[in-house]
Structure formats: C-alpha cells, structure tokens
Design an enzyme around this catalytic site. Structure first.
Site, short mmCIF file in Angstrom:
data_model
loop_
_atom_site.label_atom_id
_atom_site.label_comp_id
_atom_site.label_asym_id
_atom_site.label_seq_id
_atom_site.Cartn_x
_atom_site.Cartn_y
_atom_site.Cartn_z
N HIS A 92 -79.11 60.87 59.46
CA HIS A 92 -79.31 59.45 59.12
C HIS A 92 -80.30 59.36 57.97
O HIS A 92 -80.02 58.72 56.97
CB HIS A 92 -79.80 58.66 60.35
CG HIS A 92 -79.95 57.19 60.12
ND1 HIS A 92 -80.05 56.27 61.12
CD2 HIS A 92 -80.03 56.47 58.99
CE1 HIS A 92 -80.16 55.04 60.62
NE2 HIS A 92 -80.16 55.15 59.33
N GLU B 44 -80.67 55.17 51.52
CA GLU B 44 -81.71 56.03 52.11
C GLU B 44 -82.73 56.46 51.06
O GLU B 44 -83.93 56.50 51.31
CB GLU B 44 -81.07 57.24 52.80
CG GLU B 44 -80.26 56.89 54.05
CD GLU B 44 -81.09 56.23 55.15
OE1 GLU B 44 -82.19 56.74 55.46
OE2 GLU B 44 -80.65 55.19 55.69
N HIS C 223 -86.32 54.88 51.66
CA HIS C 223 -87.25 55.87 52.23
C HIS C 223 -87.67 56.96 51.24
O HIS C 223 -88.83 57.32 51.16
CB HIS C 223 -86.60 56.53 53.45
CG HIS C 223 -86.21 55.56 54.53
ND1 HIS C 223 -87.12 54.93 55.33
CD2 HIS C 223 -84.99 55.10 54.92
CE1 HIS C 223 -86.49 54.13 56.20
NE2 HIS C 223 -85.19 54.21 55.96
P1 5GP Z 1 -81.39 51.90 57.78
O1 5GP Z 1 -80.99 51.56 59.15
O2 5GP Z 1 -81.64 53.31 57.45
O3 5GP Z 1 -82.28 50.92 57.11
O4 5GP Z 1 -80.03 51.58 57.02
C1 5GP Z 1 -78.83 52.09 57.35
C2 5GP Z 1 -77.90 51.37 56.41
O5 5GP Z 1 -76.95 52.29 56.00
C3 5GP Z 1 -77.19 50.21 57.07
O6 5GP Z 1 -76.97 49.20 56.11
C4 5GP Z 1 -75.89 50.82 57.49
O7 5GP Z 1 -74.81 49.91 57.51
C5 5GP Z 1 -75.68 51.85 56.39
N1 5GP Z 1 -74.97 53.04 56.85
C6 5GP Z 1 -73.93 53.59 56.20
N2 5GP Z 1 -73.45 54.64 56.86
C7 5GP Z 1 -74.22 54.78 57.98
C8 5GP Z 1 -74.21 55.71 59.05
O8 5GP Z 1 -73.40 56.63 59.15
N3 5GP Z 1 -75.16 55.53 60.00
C9 5GP Z 1 -76.08 54.53 59.94
N4 5GP Z 1 -76.98 54.45 60.90
N5 5GP Z 1 -76.11 53.64 58.94
C10 5GP Z 1 -75.18 53.76 57.96
P1 5GP Z 2 -83.73 50.39 64.08
O1 5GP Z 2 -84.09 48.97 64.29
O2 5GP Z 2 -82.27 50.66 64.13
O3 5GP Z 2 -84.53 51.34 64.91
O4 5GP Z 2 -84.16 50.72 62.61
C1 5GP Z 2 -83.55 50.10 61.51
C2 5GP Z 2 -84.04 50.76 60.27
O5 5GP Z 2 -85.43 50.51 60.09
C3 5GP Z 2 -83.93 52.27 60.27
O6 5GP Z 2 -82.68 52.71 59.92
C4 5GP Z 2 -84.97 52.65 59.25
O7 5GP Z 2 -84.50 52.45 57.94
C5 5GP Z 2 -86.05 51.65 59.53
N1 5GP Z 2 -87.04 52.18 60.49
C6 5GP Z 2 -87.14 51.88 61.81
N2 5GP Z 2 -88.21 52.54 62.35
C7 5GP Z 2 -88.77 53.25 61.36
C8 5GP Z 2 -89.90 54.11 61.28
O8 5GP Z 2 -90.61 54.36 62.24
N3 5GP Z 2 -90.17 54.66 60.08
C9 5GP Z 2 -89.41 54.39 58.99
N4 5GP Z 2 -89.76 54.96 57.84
N5 5GP Z 2 -88.35 53.59 59.03
C10 5GP Z 2 -88.03 53.03 60.19
#
Ligand code: 5GP
Ligand code: 5GP
Length: 235
Positions: A70, A124, A128
């Site tokens: 991810h 990503e 990040h």
């Molecule tokens: P994050 O959750 O890292 O901020 O963002 C993930 C973003 O990448 C979301 O907009 C999600 O729709 C997109 N994305 C594309 N491919 C994938 C995948 O394989 N897994 C996840 N978790 N997010 C993906």
């Molecule tokens: P979720 O709500 O699915 O846990 O996180 C959504 C998105 O927020 C992740 O894909 C990631 O991009 C960001 N995120 C959530 N928790 C963390 C964290 O502890 N550190 C960082 N760098 N990003 C995070």
C-alpha cells in the site's frame, strides 16, 4: 525536505503501554527528520476485493495471491503525520522505468476502474514519499520494494499453518507469527467482507526514521479487529 503539515488524528492510534516504547520513541527523534518513524503498509488483496466496495484487477490482469504494497508512510508516535510535503516534486514515471515491472507485480492498484497503477503510485509519492527523507523518487520506490522482499509475511504465516483459505484464525496467533518471522511487533488492521465478517486486511510494519531497519512499532493504528478470530480470505 518540504514543510510538513500534520493531518493525522491521534485517537486513531494506540500507544504501546511500556517504558520501552517511550524509550524507543525518544531514540527515534533524531535531528534532521520531521517524523518519528515510517510505516511500511501491505494489504491482503483478497480482503480488498471481497468487500461491499469490491475491487478492479489491474489492466495487466489479476495479481498473484500475495500481500501487495500500500505504501511507505512517514509517521509520528502521537498519531500525526506529514503529508503532501513538496508539490514541486511531481511523480515522473520515467524516473522509475526500470522498476515498473516489479511495481506492477508487487504494488498493483486494485481500485476501480482498472488501471496500470501509475495514479496510485503518484498518490503515494505525493502524499507520503515527498515527506520522507529518502533522497529521490527512484530511491523511495526501490527502498519500498526492497522492504517487501525482506518482510515475507505470507511465508511466515504459511509456515505457521495460517493460510488464505477463508478460515478464521486467532488474531493473537497471526500477530505473534508475524512478530516472530520479522523479529518485531507490527500493527494489524481488519476490515469487513460483504457478509460482515471481520478479516485480516493490512499489516503495518515499522521502520526507523532513516528507513534502514525494521523496528518494533512505537505506535500502531486502531486495528478494527474487534474479535479474537479473524478471517483470512482467499484471493
Ligand atoms: P491513502 O489511503 O494512501 O491516502 O490513499 C489510497 C488512495 O489510493 C485512494 O484514493 C485509493 O482509491 C487509491 N488506491 C488505488 N489503488 C489502491 C489499492 O490497491 N489499495 C488502496 N488501499 N488504495 C488504492
Ligand atoms: P485509514 O483511514 O484507511 O486508516 O487511512 C487513510 C489514509 O490516511 C491512509 O491510506 C494513509 O494515506 C493515511 N494515514 C492513516 N494513518 C496514517 C499514519 O499513521 N501515518 C501516515 N503517514 N498516514 C496515515
């Protein structure tokens, strides 16, 4: 490194309750780094695709039955994290052309509609990667791929008889098996399949803030695995 905005929400994370974790946290705060450690996050594709939202296979076809990447995320012990640190460093696919084949197999995008993954990698990197101290995007993606090779989660689970067969496995057994295989404590996050079963979804491995070595996670995400046995679905 660009200026870091802090957008994480502390209550999502649980501190490991020990003096040792506080000591690790202190040791991790080295000068020159705007974050305490990195999460290296892997997802189980079976648990992404069997949800109500479902998934779409990459344009290149169904990925192998393996954990996929991810992301690699600079993070802080208090649950905050920097994001989108340097809009002046856009994602450039040509800079990672030599890694593309490996990226397609180990960092596939399972979001809909089907894609070649470039948008996911761009997201990503911008959210990040630009906040990491890793010198450039080639190194960032290469380092992340290397961590994937080093952390053989599926192999460790399989050796302990924990396999993606749709069965339910003890969460503490899963955690302990990964801890033994990797040598460090990790975070485990669950989600729900279409029928509402809680299942193994993501594994958060932690790295020191130089992105050199795995460490015991000084903080772990809120795990959403509220029952003792969780499903490990096939893919
Ligand atoms: P994050 O959750 O890292 O901020 O963002 C993930 C973003 O990448 C979301 O907009 C999600 O729709 C997109 N994305 C594309 N491919 C994938 C995948 O394989 N897994 C996840 N978790 N997010 C993906
Ligand atoms: P979720 O709500 O699915 O846990 O996180 C959504 C998105 O927020 C992740 O894909 C990631 O991009 C960001 N995120 C959530 N928790 C963390 C964290 O502890 N550190 C960082 N760098 N990003 C995070």
């Amino acid at each position: 490194m660009g200026s870091a905005s802090h957008s994480g929400v502390a209550p999502r994370h649980i501190r490991l309750p020990s003096a040792i974790s506080q000591l690790i946290a202190l040791l991790l705060i080295a000068p020159g780094h705007c974050y305490d450690f990195l999460y290296f996050v892997q997802q189980w594709p079976g648990s992404l695709c069997n949800t109500r939202e479902s998934c779409c296979y990459p344009t290149s076809g169904k990925p192998g039955a393996e954990f996929s990447i991810h992301g690699l995320w600079p993070s802080n012990v208090d649950g905050s994290y920097p994001s989108f640190c340097n809009p002046g460093e856009p994602f450039e696919i040509v800079k990672i052309s030599d890694l593309q084949e490996q990226m397609a197999s180990e960092w596939p995008s399972l979001a809909c509609p089907s894609s070649n993954g470039h948008k996911f990698w761009e997201h990503e990197w911008l959210k990040h990667g630009t906040c990491s101290d890793i010198s450039d995007q080639h190194h960032y993606f290469q380092a992340t791929l290397n961590f994937k090779r080093k952390a053989n989660l599926l192999g460790a689970l399989r050796d302990a008889g924990i396999v993606p067969d749709g069965g339910f496995y003890s969460l503490s057994n899963i955690s302990e098996t990964i801890r033994r295989g990797l040598g460090h404590y990790v975070g485990i996050v669950c989600n729900e399949d279409e029928a509402g079963n809680t299942q193994l979804y993501q594994v958060y491995v932690c790295l020191d803030n130089k992105a050199a070595d795995f460490i015991d996670c000084p903080a772990v995400p809120f795990n959403r695995c509220e029952i003792a046995r969780v499903q490990f679905p096939p893919f």
